[in-house]
Design a protein around this motif. Structure first.
Motif, PDB file in Angstrom:
ATOM      1  N   GLY A 125       0.815  -1.207   0.000  1.00  0.00           N
ATOM      2  CA  GLY A 125       0.000   0.000   0.000  1.00  0.00           C
ATOM      3  C   GLY A 125       0.846   1.252   0.000  1.00  0.00           C
ATOM      4  N   ASP A 126       1.926   1.256   0.772  1.00  0.00           N
ATOM      5  CA  ASP A 126       2.809   2.423   0.829  1.00  0.00           C
ATOM      6  C   ASP A 126       3.475   2.672  -0.524  1.00  0.00           C
ATOM      7  OD1 ASP A 126       2.211   2.897   3.465  1.00  0.00           O
ATOM      8  OD2 ASP A 126       3.986   1.883   4.264  1.00  0.00           O
ATOM      9  N   GLU A 127       3.866   1.609  -1.214  1.00  0.00           N
ATOM     10  CA  GLU A 127       4.486   1.750  -2.534  1.00  0.00           C
ATOM     11  C   GLU A 127       3.522   2.417  -3.521  1.00  0.00           C
ATOM     12  OE1 GLU A 127       5.902  -1.953  -3.997  1.00  0.00           O
ATOM     13  OE2 GLU A 127       7.133  -2.361  -2.215  1.00  0.00           O
ATOM     14  N   ILE A 128       2.257   2.025  -3.453  1.00  0.00           N
ATOM     15  CA  ILE A 128       1.268   2.605  -4.373  1.00  0.00           C
ATOM     16  C   ILE A 128       1.030   4.070  -4.037  1.00  0.00           C
ATOM     17  CG2 ILE A 128      -1.120   2.450  -5.192  1.00  0.00           C
ATOM     18  CD1 ILE A 128      -0.904  -0.610  -4.714  1.00  0.00           C
ATOM     19  N   LEU A 129       0.997   4.414  -2.750  1.00  0.00           N
ATOM     20  CA  LEU A 129       0.851   5.824  -2.365  1.00  0.00           C
ATOM     21  C   LEU A 129       2.001   6.660  -2.931  1.00  0.00           C
ATOM     22  CD1 LEU A 129      -0.310   5.711   1.382  1.00  0.00           C
ATOM     23  CD2 LEU A 129      -1.703   6.251  -0.627  1.00  0.00           C
ATOM     24  N   GLU A 130       3.205   6.130  -2.892  1.00  0.00           N
ATOM     25  CA  GLU A 130       4.369   6.871  -3.391  1.00  0.00           C
ATOM     26  C   GLU A 130       4.285   7.129  -4.896  1.00  0.00           C
ATOM     27  OE1 GLU A 130       7.718   4.543  -2.226  1.00  0.00           O
ATOM     28  OE2 GLU A 130       7.448   4.933  -0.071  1.00  0.00           O
ATOM     29  N   ALA A 131       3.532   6.283  -5.599  1.00  0.00           N
ATOM     30  CA  ALA A 131       3.435   6.424  -7.061  1.00  0.00           C
ATOM     31  C   ALA A 131       2.621   7.632  -7.487  1.00  0.00           C
ATOM     32  CB  ALA A 131       2.824   5.147  -7.651  1.00  0.00           C
ATOM     33  N   PHE A 132       1.911   8.268  -6.556  1.00  0.00           N
ATOM     34  CA  PHE A 132       1.113   9.445  -6.897  1.00  0.00           C
ATOM     35  C   PHE A 132       1.972  10.705  -7.070  1.00  0.00           C
ATOM     36  CE2 PHE A 132      -2.209   6.698  -5.348  1.00  0.00           C
ATOM     37  CZ  PHE A 132      -3.349   7.098  -6.039  1.00  0.00           C
ATOM     38  N   GLU A 133       3.125  10.762  -6.412  1.00  0.00           N
ATOM     39  CA  GLU A 133       3.890  12.016  -6.354  1.00  0.00           C
ATOM     40  C   GLU A 133       4.305  12.552  -7.724  1.00  0.00           C
ATOM     41  OE1 GLU A 133       7.512  14.142  -3.869  1.00  0.00           O
ATOM     42  OE2 GLU A 133       6.920  12.074  -3.407  1.00  0.00           O
ATOM     43  N   PRO A 134       4.754  11.714  -8.674  1.00  0.00           N
ATOM     44  CA  PRO A 134       5.128  12.264  -9.986  1.00  0.00           C
ATOM     45  C   PRO A 134       3.963  12.902 -10.737  1.00  0.00           C
ATOM     46  CG  PRO A 134       6.046  10.060  -9.686  1.00  0.00           C
ATOM     47  CD  PRO A 134       5.069  10.277  -8.575  1.00  0.00           C
ATOM     48  N   HIS A 135       2.751  12.710 -10.250  1.00  0.00           N
ATOM     49  CA  HIS A 135       1.565  13.232 -10.924  1.00  0.00           C
ATOM     50  C   HIS A 135       0.938  14.413 -10.175  1.00  0.00           C
ATOM     51  CE1 HIS A 135       1.863   9.709 -13.493  1.00  0.00           C
ATOM     52  NE2 HIS A 135       2.025   8.998 -12.382  1.00  0.00           N
ATOM     53  N   GLY A 136       1.741  15.038  -9.326  1.00  0.00           N
ATOM     54  CA  GLY A 136       1.289  16.243  -8.650  1.00  0.00           C
ATOM     55  C   GLY A 136       0.457  16.002  -7.415  1.00  0.00           C
ATOM     56  N   LEU A 137       0.516  14.795  -6.867  1.00  0.00           N
ATOM     57  CA  LEU A 137      -0.290  14.432  -5.704  1.00  0.00           C
ATOM     58  C   LEU A 137       0.563  13.685  -4.687  1.00  0.00           C
ATOM     59  CD1 LEU A 137      -3.329  13.049  -7.725  1.00  0.00           C
ATOM     60  CD2 LEU A 137      -3.315  15.209  -6.467  1.00  0.00           C
ATOM     61  N   ILE A 138       0.198  13.815  -3.422  1.00  0.00           N
ATOM     62  CA  ILE A 138       0.818  13.042  -2.351  1.00  0.00           C
ATOM     63  C   ILE A 138      -0.255  12.144  -1.754  1.00  0.00           C
ATOM     64  CG2 ILE A 138       1.986  13.126  -0.121  1.00  0.00           C
ATOM     65  CD1 ILE A 138       3.680  14.246  -2.390  1.00  0.00           C
ATOM     66  N   GLY A 139      -0.019  10.831  -1.802  1.00  0.00           N
ATOM     67  CA  GLY A 139      -0.972   9.895  -1.215  1.00  0.00           C
ATOM     68  C   GLY A 139      -0.826   9.857   0.292  1.00  0.00           C
ATOM     69  N   LEU A 140      -1.952   9.981   1.001  1.00  0.00           N
ATOM     70  CA  LEU A 140      -1.919  10.032   2.463  1.00  0.00           C
ATOM     71  C   LEU A 140      -2.390   8.745   3.126  1.00  0.00           C
ATOM     72  CD1 LEU A 140      -3.327  13.647   3.044  1.00  0.00           C
ATOM     73  CD2 LEU A 140      -0.934  12.908   3.169  1.00  0.00           C
ATOM     74  N   ALA A 141      -3.518   8.200   2.669  1.00  0.00           N
ATOM     75  CA  ALA A 141      -4.105   7.043   3.354  1.00  0.00           C
ATOM     76  C   ALA A 141      -5.177   6.424   2.474  1.00  0.00           C
ATOM     77  CB  ALA A 141      -4.719   7.474   4.689  1.00  0.00           C
ATOM     78  N   TYR A 142      -5.575   5.204   2.842  1.00  0.00           N
ATOM     79  CA  TYR A 142      -6.653   4.500   2.138  1.00  0.00           C
ATOM     80  C   TYR A 142      -7.879   4.379   3.038  1.00  0.00           C
ATOM     81  CZ  TYR A 142      -2.853   2.905  -0.905  1.00  0.00           C
ATOM     82  OH  TYR A 142      -1.760   2.842  -1.735  1.00  0.00           O
ATOM     83  N   TYR A 143      -9.038   4.544   2.448  1.00  0.00           N
ATOM     84  CA  TYR A 143     -10.299   4.299   3.122  1.00  0.00           C
ATOM     85  C   TYR A 143     -10.996   3.106   2.468  1.00  0.00           C
ATOM     86  CZ  TYR A 143     -10.034   8.948   5.367  1.00  0.00           C
ATOM     87  OH  TYR A 143      -9.663  10.037   6.105  1.00  0.00           O
ATOM     88  N   ASP A 144     -11.933   2.526   3.182  1.00  0.00           N
ATOM     89  CA  ASP A 144     -12.707   1.399   2.662  1.00  0.00           C
ATOM     90  C   ASP A 144     -13.858   1.880   1.785  1.00  0.00           C
ATOM     91  OD1 ASP A 144     -11.086  -0.187   4.230  1.00  0.00           O
ATOM     92  OD2 ASP A 144     -12.738  -1.416   4.966  1.00  0.00           O
ATOM     93  N   ALA A 145     -14.148   1.101   0.777  1.00  0.00           N
ATOM     94  CA  ALA A 145     -15.339   1.334  -0.033  1.00  0.00           C
ATOM     95  C   ALA A 145     -16.141   0.048  -0.166  1.00  0.00           C
ATOM     96  CB  ALA A 145     -14.962   1.864  -1.405  1.00  0.00           C
ATOM     97  N   GLY A 146     -15.811  -0.943   0.652  1.00  0.00           N
ATOM     98  CA  GLY A 146     -16.562  -2.191   0.648  1.00  0.00           C
ATOM     99  C   GLY A 146     -16.400  -2.960  -0.651  1.00  0.00           C
ATOM    100  N   ALA A 147     -17.287  -3.897  -0.861  1.00  0.00           N
ATOM    101  CA  ALA A 147     -17.302  -4.707  -2.071  1.00  0.00           C
ATOM    102  C   ALA A 147     -18.399  -4.190  -2.993  1.00  0.00           C
ATOM    103  CB  ALA A 147     -17.548  -6.176  -1.731  1.00  0.00           C
ATOM    104  N   ARG A 148     -18.034  -3.964  -4.250  1.00  0.00           N
ATOM    105  CA  ARG A 148     -18.988  -3.457  -5.235  1.00  0.00           C
ATOM    106  C   ARG A 148     -19.680  -4.618  -5.941  1.00  0.00           C
ATOM    107  NH1 ARG A 148     -17.390   2.126  -6.491  1.00  0.00           N
ATOM    108  NH2 ARG A 148     -18.609   2.036  -8.435  1.00  0.00           N
ATOM    109  N   SER A 149     -20.977  -4.489  -6.142  1.00  0.00           N
ATOM    110  CA  SER A 149     -21.770  -5.495  -6.843  1.00  0.00           C
ATOM    111  C   SER A 149     -22.685  -4.802  -7.849  1.00  0.00           C
ATOM    112  CB  SER A 149     -22.602  -6.313  -5.849  1.00  0.00           C
ATOM    113  OG  SER A 149     -21.770  -7.108  -5.016  1.00  0.00           O
TER     114      SER A 149
END
Length: 325
Positions: A125-149
């Motif tokens: 998860g931390d690696e994916i957050l770091e991938a946002f920085e080159p695109h003008g964003l800093i990833g802070l945290a993940y929230y739940d969105a449950g399971a989509r159906s």
């Protein structure tokens, strides 16, 4: 970038730099498409309370819920350019911008919500957050969105065959379009705010989402067949504009990052309660909840994985996620 947007960006950056330089109050404007009271909205409010307490009232968050600042695709661009400071968005709309977000957005990549939480709370998860920085964003945290159906207004979908010919709204993501098409249905990308009227008028037959969104959006009023295929367990991400971030002191950056992380447990507690309540509400209102055998749905996803897991790095990421116990 047009002239007005450039002016807004410049002003936002100057304000952030000035506030950080002289220790004045910092007010972060945060966007969310969900309504007031929704778990993600309340979690960012809670994060703001933590920041107020920990900064002695110097740092606060103003949460603009209910898409007041625009739909997700629009607010992503505004956040990248610093017009909006913070944003809560599903990983789906980031798939074409941040390649690493495609993997946790894949159908059936997570075995359960618990598996998703373990993965995204850890090193991956931390690696994916770091991938946002080159695109003008800093990833802070993940929230739940449950399971989509899937849910629709026409027929109870109990098998892959029942999906044929149905038109489902999806988020504006190529991956989600291909997922629906692989199941024999027709994918129709459109903003979330247009879904109710589109189902009501027959432009589409249904959509796909988690139970709280299905209930809070009133989509259950116009699409009463809810199929528990749970094809996606896609985390939502909280990001901050890099231009805003760079205008903060290292101490304030750490305060914000820690408050974001600390808001996650609060969001999950609210989410679990909201999901259980939403299912009770829609059942009582007449929605038909349909259980399905998931394996045929999983088997249909082969072409989706072949197309989107298309580099050794992404293939390794899939394998690492699947290996997490």
């Amino acid at each position: 970038m047009n002239a007005m947007l450039k002016l807004g960006v410049s002003a936002a950056v100057l304000i952030s730099l000035s506030a950080a330089a002289i220790g004045q109050e910092i007010v972060l404007r945060s966007s969310d498409t969900h309504p007031d009271g929704y778990p993600t909205v309340e979690a960012v409010k809670y994060m703001g309370e933590l920041l107020m307490e920990r900064s002695d009232g110097r740092i606060s968050i103003e949460v603009y819920h209910s898409a007041q600042l625009g739909e997700e695709a629009d607010t992503i661009e505004q956040t990248r350019f610093g017009v909006i400071d913070m944003n809560r968005v599903s990983l789906g709309p980031f798939n074409n911008l941040v390649p690493e977000t495609k993997v946790p957005s894949l159908p059936y990549i997570f075995r359960s919500v618990e598996h998703m939480r373990t993965v995204m709370d850890g090193e991956i998860g931390d690696e994916i957050l770091e991938a946002f920085e080159p695109h003008g964003l800093i990833g802070l945290a993940y929230y739940d969105a449950g399971a989509r159906s899937f849910y629709n207004s026409r027929v109870p979908v109990a098998s892959v065959e029942d999906m044929a010919g149905l038109k489902f709204r999806v988020m504006q993501s190529d991956l989600f379009v291909d997922m629906v098409n692989a199941l024999g249905a027709d994918a129709v990308p459109m903003p979330y705010g247009e879904v109710y009227s589109a189902i009501q008028t027959g432009v589409i037959d249904g959509a796909e989402n988690n139970p709280p969104s299905y209930e809070s959006s009133a989509h259950a009023e116009v699409a009463r067949y809810y199929t528990m295929d749970e094809h996606l367990i896609v985390p939502e991400v909280l990001v901050i504009a890099k231009s805003t971030w760079d205008g903060l002191s290292a101490e304030d950056q750490e305060l914000i990052r820690q408050a974001a992380k600390d808001s996650v447990a609060h969001q999950r507690e609210l989410w679990d309660a909201a999901e259980a309540e939403a299912m009770e509400v829609v059942r009582a209102a007449g929605s038909e909840i349909i259980e399905v055998e998931k394996q045929p749905f999983i088997d249909a996803m082969g072409p989706v994985y072949e197309r989107y897991v298309d580099t050794p790095e992404l293939q390794d990421l899939v394998a690492r996620i699947q290996a997490v116990q």
